[in-house]
Design an enzyme around this catalytic site. Structure first.
Site, PDB file in Angstrom:
ATOM      1  N   LYS A  15       0.961  -1.261   0.015  1.00 40.04           N
ATOM      2  CA  LYS A  15      -0.132  -0.224  -0.153  1.00 40.04           C
ATOM      3  C   LYS A  15       0.913   1.367  -0.095  1.00 40.04           C
ATOM      4  O   LYS A  15       0.553   2.171  -0.718  1.00 40.04           O
ATOM      5  CB  LYS A  15      -0.835   0.287   1.101  1.00 40.04           C
ATOM      6  N   ARG A  90      -8.577   0.918   9.911  1.00 41.54           N
ATOM      7  CA  ARG A  90      -8.127  -0.104  10.294  1.00 41.54           C
ATOM      8  C   ARG A  90      -8.998  -1.021  11.370  1.00 41.54           C
ATOM      9  O   ARG A  90      -8.851  -2.163  11.285  1.00 41.54           O
ATOM     10  CB  ARG A  90      -6.521  -0.258  10.933  1.00 41.54           C
ATOM     11  N   ARG A 128      11.607  -6.238   4.276  1.00 37.54           N
ATOM     12  CA  ARG A 128      11.695  -5.068   3.837  1.00 37.54           C
ATOM     13  C   ARG A 128      12.713  -3.758   4.527  1.00 37.54           C
ATOM     14  O   ARG A 128      13.053  -4.131   5.701  1.00 37.54           O
ATOM     15  CB  ARG A 128      10.272  -4.285   4.474  1.00 37.54           C
ATOM     16  N   ARG A 162      12.408  -1.728   9.848  1.00 41.24           N
ATOM     17  CA  ARG A 162      11.500  -1.214  10.852  1.00 41.24           C
ATOM     18  C   ARG A 162      11.548  -2.236  11.917  1.00 41.24           C
ATOM     19  O   ARG A 162      11.371  -3.448  11.694  1.00 41.24           O
ATOM     20  CB  ARG A 162      10.048  -1.374  10.022  1.00 41.24           C
ATOM     21  N   ARG A 173       0.906  -8.326  13.556  1.00 39.17           N
ATOM     22  CA  ARG A 173       0.259  -7.537  12.529  1.00 39.17           C
ATOM     23  C   ARG A 173      -0.629  -7.914  11.694  1.00 39.17           C
ATOM     24  O   ARG A 173      -1.757  -7.844  11.343  1.00 39.17           O
ATOM     25  CB  ARG A 173       1.208  -6.404  11.951  1.00 39.17           C
TER      26      ARG A 173
HETATM   27  P1  AMP Z   1       1.822   0.694   8.986  1.00 40.15           P
HETATM   28  O1  AMP Z   1       3.030   1.549   8.521  1.00 40.15           O
HETATM   29  O2  AMP Z   1       0.609   1.169   8.269  1.00 40.15           O
HETATM   30  O3  AMP Z   1       2.081  -0.753   8.785  1.00 40.15           O
HETATM   31  O4  AMP Z   1       1.683   1.005  10.353  1.00 40.15           O
HETATM   32  C1  AMP Z   1       2.558   0.689  11.409  1.00 40.15           C
HETATM   33  C2  AMP Z   1       2.100   0.662  12.815  1.00 40.15           C
HETATM   34  O5  AMP Z   1       1.409   2.127  13.013  1.00 40.15           O
HETATM   35  C3  AMP Z   1       0.964  -0.241  13.113  1.00 40.15           C
HETATM   36  O6  AMP Z   1       1.300  -1.511  13.213  1.00 40.15           O
HETATM   37  C4  AMP Z   1       0.239   0.222  14.371  1.00 40.15           C
HETATM   38  O7  AMP Z   1       0.849   0.238  15.712  1.00 40.15           O
HETATM   39  C5  AMP Z   1       0.267   1.970  13.932  1.00 40.15           C
HETATM   40  N1  AMP Z   1      -0.928   2.279  13.322  1.00 40.15           N
HETATM   41  C6  AMP Z   1      -0.984   2.663  11.631  1.00 40.15           C
HETATM   42  N2  AMP Z   1      -1.904   3.115  11.457  1.00 40.15           N
HETATM   43  C7  AMP Z   1      -2.889   2.732  12.281  1.00 40.15           C
HETATM   44  C8  AMP Z   1      -4.389   2.956  12.477  1.00 40.15           C
HETATM   45  N3  AMP Z   1      -5.107   3.356  11.539  1.00 40.15           N
HETATM   46  N4  AMP Z   1      -4.860   2.473  13.642  1.00 40.15           N
HETATM   47  C9  AMP Z   1      -4.103   2.265  14.833  1.00 40.15           C
HETATM   48  N5  AMP Z   1      -2.870   2.112  14.595  1.00 40.15           N
HETATM   49  C10 AMP Z   1      -2.316   2.375  13.601  1.00 40.15           C
END
Ligand code: AMP
Length: 216
Positions: A15, A90, A128, A162, A173
């Site tokens: 994404k 989410r 990644r 990361r 996740r």
């Molecule tokens: P991502 O980069 O989108 O995979 O997000 C990394 C982390 O940020 C996630 O595993 C959550 O801990 C937090 N996070 C990102 N977006 C959200 C969301 N919409 N709601 C809650 N936590 C989020």
């Protein structure tokens, strides 16, 4: 055609890469809640510490904190003609909060699923790497940088891995995605606002499918 484009897909589905391409090529701002939280982690505040711990474990930040962040960011001038949400909503609560926000801002919502089979996701997550200067995303298995562990555009910068891309957090996740986020596909499908792209294969092929949906 002012709208909010919501990209939904499991962690590792690509994404972020696609949202960045849409931003670069179509000029639609990309809002990634994950990126915003990652930036926040660096601050020395109690909230930043909490965010850091939750993210490292691969869990979700609370719906209310996340909503506040999305509300703030999307009220900026650059979002007046619409925007792309990468990683939001989410949960069912977040989807309901976004409906309200979209109504207030006068936007329709277009949801697009980026679909990648489960067995590929784990490899993508643990492989990644990214550049902390420009955000370019690599993968040691499928999209390695030209030289080992440095960015193609910033050769002086070592790529970073990361903290939540280790196997344990990545597995959490993926489970959280199945339990909390996947039901949103049904939610948008039922209201006729969901389309889907095949997230496997070349980035350009995926982008072509997406751009057609976004501009069509
Ligand atoms: P991502 O980069 O989108 O995979 O997000 C990394 C982390 O940020 C996630 O595993 C959550 O801990 C937090 N996070 C990102 N977006 C959200 C969301 N919409 N709601 C809650 N936590 C989020």
């Amino acid at each position: 055609m002012a709208k909010i484009i919501v990209l939904i897909g499991a962690p590792g589905a690509g994404k972020g890469t696609q949202a960045r391409l849409l931003q670069e090529r179509l000029g639609i701002p990309q809002i990634s809640t994950g990126d915003i939280f990652r930036e926040m982690r660096a601050l020395d505040t109690p909230l930043a510490k909490e965010v850091q711990a939750i993210m490292a474990a691969g869990k979700l930040i609370s719906d209310d904190i996340t909503y506040k962040i999305v509300q703030d960011r999307t009220s900026r001038e650059d979002c007046r003609n619409g925007y792309i949400l990468d990683g939001y909503p989410r949960t069912a609560v977040q989807a309901a909060q976004l409906e309200e926000l979209a109504k207030e801002q006068g936007f329709d919502i277009q949801a697009i699923e980026v679909d990648v089979p489960r067995d590929e996701l784990m490899k993508r997550l643990t492989g990644r790497r990214s550049c902390s200067v420009c955000g370019e995303i690599y993968n040691i298995y499928s999209k390695p940088p030209k030289s080992d562990n440095v960015c193609d555009f910033h050769p002086e910068t070592q790529l970073t891995h990361r903290a939540d891309d280790n196997e344990e957090s990545a597995a959490t996740r993926l489970t959280t995605y199945d339990e909390e986020t996947k039901p949103l596909l049904d939610y948008y499908q039922r209201s006729g606002r969901l389309s889907k792209v095949d997230g496997t294969g070349e980035s350009e092929q995926i982008y072509a499918q997406l751009a057609k949906l976004v501009t069509g």
